[in-house]
Design a protein around this motif. Structure first.
Motif, short mmCIF file in Angstrom:
data_model
loop_
_atom_site.label_atom_id
_atom_site.label_comp_id
_atom_site.label_asym_id
_atom_site.label_seq_id
_atom_site.Cartn_x
_atom_site.Cartn_y
_atom_site.Cartn_z
N ILE A 160 0.88 -1.17 0.00
CA ILE A 160 0.00 0.00 0.00
C ILE A 160 0.91 1.22 0.00
N VAL A 161 0.73 2.10 -0.97
CA VAL A 161 1.41 3.39 -0.91
C VAL A 161 0.35 4.47 -0.71
N GLU A 162 0.79 5.53 -0.06
CA GLU A 162 -0.12 6.66 0.17
C GLU A 162 0.48 7.86 -0.53
N PHE A 163 -0.34 8.59 -1.25
CA PHE A 163 0.13 9.78 -1.93
C PHE A 163 -0.19 11.01 -1.10
N ASP A 164 0.36 12.14 -1.53
CA ASP A 164 0.25 13.38 -0.76
C ASP A 164 -1.16 13.64 -0.24
N GLU A 165 -2.10 13.44 -1.11
CA GLU A 165 -3.46 13.85 -0.73
C GLU A 165 -4.18 12.77 0.10
N GLY A 166 -3.41 11.78 0.58
CA GLY A 166 -4.01 10.78 1.46
C GLY A 166 -4.74 9.68 0.71
N PHE A 168 -4.86 6.11 -0.97
CA PHE A 168 -4.15 4.85 -0.93
C PHE A 168 -4.16 4.20 -2.29
N HIS A 169 -3.06 3.53 -2.59
CA HIS A 169 -3.01 2.74 -3.80
C HIS A 169 -2.44 1.37 -3.44
N VAL A 170 -3.15 0.31 -3.84
CA VAL A 170 -2.71 -1.06 -3.54
C VAL A 170 -2.21 -1.70 -4.82
N GLY A 171 -1.14 -2.45 -4.74
CA GLY A 171 -0.66 -3.17 -5.92
C GLY A 171 0.25 -4.31 -5.53
N HIS A 172 0.74 -5.02 -6.53
CA HIS A 172 1.78 -6.02 -6.25
C HIS A 172 2.87 -5.93 -7.30
N THR A 173 4.07 -6.27 -6.90
CA THR A 173 5.21 -6.15 -7.81
C THR A 173 6.29 -7.12 -7.38
N LYS A 174 7.21 -7.43 -8.32
CA LYS A 174 8.37 -8.24 -7.93
C LYS A 174 9.51 -7.34 -7.46
N ASP A 175 9.45 -6.06 -7.80
CA ASP A 175 10.56 -5.16 -7.49
C ASP A 175 10.02 -3.88 -6.87
N MET A 176 10.00 -3.85 -5.56
CA MET A 176 9.38 -2.74 -4.83
C MET A 176 10.11 -1.43 -5.07
N GLU A 208 9.07 4.27 -10.12
CA GLU A 208 8.11 4.51 -11.21
C GLU A 208 7.03 5.51 -10.77
N TYR A 209 6.54 5.31 -9.55
CA TYR A 209 5.52 6.25 -9.06
C TYR A 209 6.07 7.67 -9.00
N ARG A 210 7.35 7.77 -8.62
CA ARG A 210 7.94 9.11 -8.50
C ARG A 210 8.20 9.75 -9.85
N ASN A 266 4.82 12.01 -4.44
CA ASN A 266 5.46 11.67 -3.18
C ASN A 266 4.92 10.38 -2.55
N PRO A 267 5.08 9.26 -3.22
CA PRO A 267 4.53 8.01 -2.67
C PRO A 267 5.21 7.63 -1.36
N LYS A 268 4.41 7.31 -0.36
CA LYS A 268 4.98 6.84 0.91
C LYS A 268 4.54 5.39 1.12
N LEU A 269 5.53 4.52 1.29
CA LEU A 269 5.22 3.11 1.50
C LEU A 269 4.59 2.94 2.88
N GLN A 270 3.38 2.39 2.91
CA GLN A 270 2.64 2.28 4.16
C GLN A 270 2.42 0.84 4.61
N TYR A 271 2.63 -0.10 3.70
CA TYR A 271 2.41 -1.50 4.08
C TYR A 271 3.08 -2.36 3.02
N LEU A 272 3.69 -3.43 3.48
CA LEU A 272 4.39 -4.31 2.56
C LEU A 272 4.26 -5.73 3.07
#
Ligand SMILES: [Zn+2]
Ligand SMILES: [Zn+2]
Length: 188
Positions: free
Chosen positions: A102-108, A110-118, A124-126, A137-143
């Motif tokens: 889960i990443v959170e962007f500036d405006e609060g 959430f975006h959920v996804g899956h990847t092999k390379d975090m 990429e988000y940046r 400004n993606p902030k990693l909130q859960y992994l």
């Protein structure tokens, strides 16, 4: 004195979900056990992700809460099991594994996804100016590390549902995630 986990709490090492007396895991973790994503910690007997040899409590030498199953635990079907290798944890071997995040962007948002390379996904988000989520400004909130892509997809869908249906649960998971990161010295 540690809190005593009774048999009517899910047996996964860090899940406290209450379960019926005739179960030993919550529904989600029972699925994970049947799919071979989790098995039992050889040291404390609770359940943990297959890719780790021990549960994280035993691994970092943290006190282990008592847990006693209220029912007999059947033998796990071998054909579904993911193989464990000592090399995995040390990162010497390229393994099939996916990060559900889960990443959170500036405006609060959430975006959920899956990847092999975090790391790559975060950059990429940046950097990707074509993406609507870029430069925010993606902030990693859960992994969460998951052994197969199928299981990662299921978990991603589950998290997307939870964000809609139970944002409090998501907030709790996020604060647990940061607590673990701080415990392992990965965050201030
Ligand atoms: Zn559980
Ligand atoms: Zn353990």
């Amino acid at each position: 004195m540690f809190r005593r986990k009774r048999g009517n709490i899910c047996g996964l090492w860090d899940c406290n979900k209450r379960i019926p007396d005739d179960s030993f895991l919550c529904d989600a973790h029972y699925e994970a056990w049947v799919s071979g994503i989790i098995d039992r910690c050889p040291k404390c007997g609770r359940f943990k992700e297959v890719m780790y040899r021990l549960c994280l409590d035993c691994y970092v030498g943290r006190p282990v809460a008592q847990w006693e199953p209220s029912v007999m635990i059947p033998t796990q079907k071998k054909d579904y099991r993911v193989e464990y290798s000592d090399a995995w944890i040390d990162g010497y071997m390229e393994l099939e594994r996916f990060f559900v995040y889960i990443v959170e962007f500036d405006e609060g948002n959430f975006h959920v996804g899956h990847t092999k390379d975090m790391r790559k996904r975060l950059s990429e988000y940046r950097d990707d100016k074509t993406s609507p989520s870029s430069g925010r400004n993606p902030k990693l909130q859960y992994l969460q590390l998951i052994a197969t892509e199928k299981a990662a997809e299921l978990r991603e869908a589950e998290l997307k549902r939870l964000i809609e249906s139970n944002p409090d649960q998501i907030r709790l998971m996020i604060s647990e995630f940061h607590r673990h990161m701080r415990e392992f010295g990965l965050e201030e």
